[in-house]
Write a protein that holds these residues in place. Structure first.
Motif, PDB file in Angstrom:
ATOM      1  N   GLN A  84       0.813  -1.219   0.000  1.00 53.76           N
ATOM      2  CA  GLN A  84       0.000   0.000   0.000  1.00 53.76           C
ATOM      3  C   GLN A  84       0.839   1.259   0.000  1.00 53.76           C
ATOM      4  N   TYR A  85       1.867   1.296   0.827  1.00 55.51           N
ATOM      5  CA  TYR A  85       2.737   2.475   0.889  1.00 55.51           C
ATOM      6  C   TYR A  85       4.167   2.162   0.447  1.00 55.51           C
ATOM      7  N   GLY A  86       4.370   1.017  -0.188  1.00 54.04           N
ATOM      8  CA  GLY A  86       5.698   0.662  -0.655  1.00 54.04           C
ATOM      9  C   GLY A  86       6.679   0.444   0.484  1.00 54.04           C
ATOM     10  N   GLU A  87       6.268  -0.319   1.503  1.00 49.13           N
ATOM     11  CA  GLU A  87       7.081  -0.546   2.689  1.00 49.13           C
ATOM     12  C   GLU A  87       7.601  -1.984   2.723  1.00 49.13           C
ATOM     13  N   ASN A  88       8.641  -2.192   3.510  1.00 51.74           N
ATOM     14  CA  ASN A  88       9.209  -3.532   3.648  1.00 51.74           C
ATOM     15  C   ASN A  88       8.639  -4.309   4.827  1.00 51.74           C
ATOM     16  N   TRP A  89       8.215  -3.591   5.883  1.00 50.61           N
ATOM     17  CA  TRP A  89       7.933  -4.243   7.159  1.00 50.61           C
ATOM     18  C   TRP A  89       6.472  -4.176   7.579  1.00 50.61           C
ATOM     19  N   ASN A  90       5.609  -3.687   6.709  1.00 46.33           N
ATOM     20  CA  ASN A  90       4.186  -3.629   7.050  1.00 46.33           C
ATOM     21  C   ASN A  90       3.512  -4.938   6.662  1.00 46.33           C
ATOM     22  N   GLY A  91       2.264  -5.108   7.078  1.00 49.56           N
ATOM     23  CA  GLY A  91       1.529  -6.319   6.770  1.00 49.56           C
ATOM     24  C   GLY A  91       1.967  -7.495   7.617  1.00 49.56           C
ATOM     25  N   VAL A  92       1.416  -8.653   7.321  1.00 48.96           N
ATOM     26  CA  VAL A  92       1.751  -9.895   8.033  1.00 48.96           C
ATOM     27  C   VAL A  92       3.237 -10.189   7.848  1.00 48.96           C
ATOM     28  N   GLN A  93       3.904 -10.628   8.919  1.00 49.18           N
ATOM     29  CA  GLN A  93       5.362 -10.822   8.885  1.00 49.18           C
ATOM     30  C   GLN A  93       5.747 -12.260   9.250  1.00 49.18           C
ATOM     31  N   THR A  94       5.040 -13.234   8.686  1.00 47.26           N
ATOM     32  CA  THR A  94       5.412 -14.628   8.915  1.00 47.26           C
ATOM     33  C   THR A  94       6.836 -14.871   8.428  1.00 47.26           C
ATOM     34  N   GLY A  95       7.564 -15.623   9.225  1.00 47.50           N
ATOM     35  CA  GLY A  95       8.939 -15.943   8.873  1.00 47.50           C
ATOM     36  C   GLY A  95       9.961 -14.930   9.336  1.00 47.50           C
ATOM     37  N   VAL A  96       9.500 -13.799   9.897  1.00 48.13           N
ATOM     38  CA  VAL A  96      10.404 -12.759  10.390  1.00 48.13           C
ATOM     39  C   VAL A  96      10.494 -12.881  11.902  1.00 48.13           C
ATOM     40  N   LEU A  97      11.680 -13.106  12.429  1.00 45.62           N
ATOM     41  CA  LEU A  97      11.867 -13.315  13.864  1.00 45.62           C
ATOM     42  C   LEU A  97      12.849 -12.287  14.407  1.00 45.62           C
ATOM     43  N   HIS A  98      12.323 -11.310  15.128  1.00 42.95           N
ATOM     44  CA  HIS A  98      13.153 -10.282  15.749  1.00 42.95           C
ATOM     45  C   HIS A  98      13.173 -10.503  17.253  1.00 42.95           C
ATOM     46  N   HIS A  99      14.058  -9.792  17.922  1.00 46.93           N
ATOM     47  CA  HIS A  99      14.178  -9.858  19.369  1.00 46.93           C
ATOM     48  C   HIS A  99      14.222 -11.320  19.819  1.00 46.93           C
ATOM     49  N   GLN A 100      13.585 -11.628  20.962  1.00 47.17           N
ATOM     50  CA  GLN A 100      13.464 -13.017  21.409  1.00 47.17           C
ATOM     51  C   GLN A 100      12.032 -13.266  21.880  1.00 47.17           C
ATOM     52  N   HIS A 101      11.084 -12.602  21.219  1.00 41.40           N
ATOM     53  CA  HIS A 101       9.686 -12.726  21.606  1.00 41.40           C
ATOM     54  C   HIS A 101       8.961 -13.764  20.742  1.00 41.40           C
ATOM     55  N   HIS A 102       9.700 -14.764  20.292  1.00 37.26           N
ATOM     56  CA  HIS A 102       9.148 -15.784  19.423  1.00 37.26           C
ATOM     57  C   HIS A 102       9.615 -17.142  19.935  1.00 37.26           C
ATOM     58  N   PHE A 103       9.423 -18.172  19.167  1.00 34.87           N
ATOM     59  CA  PHE A 103       9.816 -19.522  19.573  1.00 34.87           C
ATOM     60  C   PHE A 103      11.006 -20.030  18.769  1.00 34.87           C
ATOM     61  N   GLY A 104      11.576 -19.159  17.933  1.00 34.90           N
ATOM     62  CA  GLY A 104      12.612 -19.607  17.019  1.00 34.90           C
ATOM     63  C   GLY A 104      13.893 -20.039  17.689  1.00 34.90           C
ATOM     64  N   ASN A 105      14.126 -19.584  18.916  1.00 35.65           N
ATOM     65  CA  ASN A 105      15.362 -19.955  19.604  1.00 35.65           C
ATOM     66  C   ASN A 105      15.145 -21.101  20.589  1.00 35.65           C
ATOM     67  N   LEU A 106      13.979 -21.754  20.516  1.00 36.65           N
ATOM     68  CA  LEU A 106      13.667 -22.895  21.372  1.00 36.65           C
ATOM     69  C   LEU A 106      13.397 -24.120  20.510  1.00 36.65           C
ATOM     70  N   PRO A 107      13.511 -25.313  21.088  1.00 37.43           N
ATOM     71  CA  PRO A 107      13.065 -26.499  20.343  1.00 37.43           C
ATOM     72  C   PRO A 107      11.587 -26.358  19.981  1.00 37.43           C
ATOM     73  N   PRO A 108      11.152 -26.957  18.871  1.00 34.89           N
ATOM     74  CA  PRO A 108       9.747 -26.829  18.466  1.00 34.89           C
ATOM     75  C   PRO A 108       8.791 -27.241  19.588  1.00 34.89           C
ATOM     76  N   ILE A 109       7.731 -26.456  19.766  1.00 32.42           N
ATOM     77  CA  ILE A 109       6.737 -26.705  20.812  1.00 32.42           C
ATOM     78  C   ILE A 109       5.400 -26.967  20.151  1.00 32.42           C
ATOM     79  N   SER A 110       4.741 -28.022  20.587  1.00 36.69           N
ATOM     80  CA  SER A 110       3.448 -28.381  20.016  1.00 36.69           C
ATOM     81  C   SER A 110       2.357 -27.463  20.558  1.00 36.69           C
ATOM     82  N   PRO A 111       1.436 -27.032  19.710  1.00 38.76           N
ATOM     83  CA  PRO A 111       0.330 -26.176  20.158  1.00 38.76           C
ATOM     84  C   PRO A 111      -0.898 -26.967  20.616  1.00 38.76           C
ATOM     85  N   TYR A 112      -0.804 -28.301  20.617  1.00 37.09           N
ATOM     86  CA  TYR A 112      -1.995 -29.108  20.864  1.00 37.09           C
ATOM     87  C   TYR A 112      -2.059 -29.613  22.299  1.00 37.09           C
ATOM     88  N   GLN A 113      -3.287 -29.846  22.776  1.00 38.67           N
ATOM     89  CA  GLN A 113      -3.492 -30.326  24.145  1.00 38.67           C
ATOM     90  C   GLN A 113      -2.660 -31.579  24.396  1.00 38.67           C
TER      91      GLN A 113
END
Length: 701
Positions: free
Chosen positions: A210-239
């Motif tokens: 929309q505005y010719g930006e790099n970081w707007n919209g959905v950002q799947t696959g982008v992992l910044h800081h440590q507020h994600h799970f990318g630095n941990l072993p995979p965790i299951s989301p199921y009961q």
């Protein structure tokens, strides 16, 4: 006489909240909201000789600045001027009082978060503070300037804004009170007044296209800081781990996240910025909140099982053994996914959302101190913490303001985007500057195609130095409204707002918006027609910073390893005196360069020293040129045959590989280190320190 008696009797028996003012409250400017921007705006109106009234749903002034956010996100403090800087100066003065230090000695806290004496002079600043101290400063402002504050007033968002011929004539509260003004300011975090006035706005993320930006919209696959799970072993989301048929754990969305770069309705996560303490005499232990359900934290238990160990990373220390505790980690205090409808929600629905966030966050604390699935070391340490008993005393020691990181954003005359923030496009009509990184918290927690849990939306991208904010991003389009200014929910894309949304910037924009409001009144013009030159002159006179050391120019960071020879970045230099970092001009090496602020001449030096193999080297300096640079920068080169003193004109662009300028050829040996010293004695402009290069000269060259 009988009629007057009956009227008086009716008014006397009406409930206080339903009493209707006989006449509207009228002033030159009405500011709706009680945020830090609202207070600085009101002070500015009074300083310019006009009448103003603050009307706000809040009982406490200052928004997040007095609501727990005491670890200020500043970026470059040099671009914070005017009343915003005065606020942080007043904070400093409060902490010079001995009685301010009840739970900790001033010496033990030290000078953390204090400004630079060389820059501030007598107007020292402090950028880290307790909530009640910030609230006192805001209350001092309204008392000192005799600003009327009408608290606990809630705008009638359905029919309470009267607009005639594109101008707001009056606003009415739910209790029937009406306020009239020549110009209105919406200084709320939610943008309720602009929306009720019919001004268009955006909620959620625009697409990157929309505005010719790099970081707007959905950002799947982008992992910044440590507020994600990318630095941990995979965790299951199921009961039952690995079994989709068993159901999804709480606080994980089963909806698809969307395509990368696509627009969506989602809003970055909110939380409360808690003020905690480990002082036993001021600590209120964490207790089980109403509605506590330990199953809501099953994901957190799995995160700990996977090895997470950074729980206390953002327990940022503020004075008196307290914290500004912020979100940190894959499942922390941010309540991801539970605020999407907050911006447009009714007051009652917002209260429900706020209660949900409070229950979640108090439950998160209680889970940590009681649940055996939390590692013993972390559980024991958390038990030593509690709410600060002397903060938020009328609200159970819980912050009175939820952190509304983003809600509505006006679509105004000019939309700020990452292109302006990163200097890919010039910004017109600057009324203030920001510099904090482009920072969006997570927006959703979803299930990856591989069947793992993941957070999405967390972004941390440099702006490449301070950037300007356009006056036209504070005003609606002329066709929408001609007497409204919006210093908080500014006209901005989602990703640009990630940097603009910092509290010091809101104070800056509050003052600038108020200045424009008064100029519009004095000249009888619409806010869109305020003469920028007059606005600029007044803002500069009042201490606002509208440009910063070539802030319209950008530049990418060069890498020393891409150049032959030995290249030393300014991070390798020994510094004496006062130097400031910048990224405003380019090209420069790595994350930026140093400059002397064109002050304290003769007191600043940068020394590069290294042992070289014996031989002759071409010694070169790198610096981003600019017309405000010094033409006579003194440089001293110490070599095997002695020492040479030279001068360099840093207004001339470096010609060697578009990065370096030669100082000459010198012989070095292994007996003594090579040394290059850059000073600022008697210089006639900014002195720049970026990088030094020692390029071997081959025999015969």
């Amino acid at each position: 006489m009988k009629t007057k008696f009956l009227i008086a009797l009716v008014l006397a028996i009406l409930p206080r909240g339903l009493a209707v003012a006989a006449e509207p409250t009228t002033s030159d400017v009405v500011i709706y909201g009680g945020t830090s921007a609202a207070v600085t705006a009101a002070v500015q109106v009074k300083q310019m000789g006009k009448s103003v009234v603050l009307v706000c749903p809040d009982k406490h002034l200052g928004g997040l600045s007095s609501g727990g956010l005491g670890w200020t996100d500043t970026g470059k403090k040099e671009v914070i001027g005017g009343l915003a800087r005065d606020f942080y100066h007043r904070i400093y003065l409060e902490y010079q009082k001995p009685e301010a230090w009840k739970w900790q000695s001033q010496d033990s806290y030290g000078n953390k978060g204090q400004g630079n004496r060389a820059i501030d002079g007598e107007n020292r600043t402090q950028w880290i503070f307790e909530p009640h101290v910030a609230e006192k400063v805001f209350e001092d402002y309204v008392g000192e300037y005799n600003i009327p504050v009408h608290r606990d007033r809630w705008l009638d968002r359905q029919s309470g804004v009267e607009v005639v011929d594109g101008k707001i004539v009056s606003i009415r509260m739910l209790n029937g009170e009406t306020y009239r003004a020549k110009v209105f300011l919406d200084a709320t975090y939610e943008g309720d007044l602009l929306a009720a006035a019919g001004v268009p706005y955006h909620v959620g993320r625009e697409s990157s296209a929309q505005y010719g930006e790099n970081w707007n919209g959905v950002q799947t696959g982008v992992l910044h800081h440590q507020h994600h799970f990318g630095n941990l072993p995979p965790i299951s989301p199921y009961q039952t781990p690995g079994d989709p048929g068993s159901g999804v754990l709480p606080r994980i969305s089963a909806d698809p996240p969307g395509e990368k770069g696509a627009a969506d309705h989602r809003v970055q996560a909110y939380c409360f910025r808690m003020c905690l303490t480990d002082h036993p005499d001021n600590r209120v232990p964490f207790t089980k909140p109403d509605g506590y359900d330990p199953s809501q934290y099953e994901l957190l238990a799995r995160i700990y099982q996977a090895g997470w160990d950074q729980t206390f990373r953002k327990f940022d220390p503020i004075p008196n053994r307290k914290t500004d505790t912020n979100n940190h980690g894959p499942m922390s205090t941010d309540n991801i996914g539970f605020n999407y409808d907050y911006p447009d929600a009714s007051y009652e629905r917002r209260r429900e959302i706020i209660r949900e966030h409070e229950t979640y966050q108090k439950g998160w604390l209680y889970f940590h101190v009681t649940d055996p699935r939390v590692p013993d070391e972390i559980r024991t340490k958390m038990q030593s913490w509690g709410l600060a008993a002397d903060e938020f005393t009328d609200n159970g020691n819980w912050p009175h303001q939820i952190y509304v990181r983003e809600a509505r954003r006006m679509i105004g005359q000019y939309v700020m985007t990452e292109n302006e923030l990163q200097k890919r496009r010039a910004t017109p009509k600057s009324v203030g500057m920001g510099s904090y990184s482009i920072d969006s918290h997570n927006v959703q927690r979803y299930i990856t195609p591989q069947g793992h849990v993941q957070n999405e939306g967390d972004i941390g991208v440099s702006t490449g130095g301070p950037y300007q904010i356009s006056y036209d991003s504070l005003v609606p389009r002329r066709s929408d409204c001609t007497n409204l200014l919006v210093p908080v929910c500014v006209s901005s894309s989602h990703i640009a707002f990630g940097s603009i949304r910092m509290e010091p910037v809101f104070m800056i924009l509050g003052q600038s918006a108020a200045t424009a409001a008064v100029l519009a009144i004095e000249n009888g013009t619409d806010v869109q027609d305020v003469r920028y030159e007059a606005l600029q002159d007044r803002l500069v006179a009042d201490g606002q910073v509208l440009e910063y050391e070539g802030s319209d120019s950008g530049g990418a960071g060069l890498r020393p390893g891409d150049f032959s020879g030995v290249v030393l970045d300014n991070t390798s230099a020994k510094l004496d005196g006062s130097w400031q970092t910048s990224q405003a001009n380019g090209p420069h090496f790595l994350t930026g360069y140093l400059h002397d602020s064109n002050t304290n001449k003769g007191n600043s030096r940068a020394t590069f020293e290294i042992k070289l193999d014996a031989g002759t080297y071409d010694v070169q300096l790198a610096y981003p040129a600019n017309k405000n640079r010094a033409t006579n920068v003194p440089v001293q080169v110490t070599h095997a045959d002695g020492s040479d003193s030279l001068t360099l004109n840093q207004r001339n662009k470096p010609a060697i590989e578009d990065a370096f300028r030669s100082l000459g050829r010198f012989r070095f040996d292994a007996a003594q280190p090579a040394r290059v010293v850059i000073g600022n004695q008697l210089t006639d402009g900014y002195v720049i320190v970026d990088a030094v290069r020692f390029l071997p000269v081959k025999t015969g060259e």
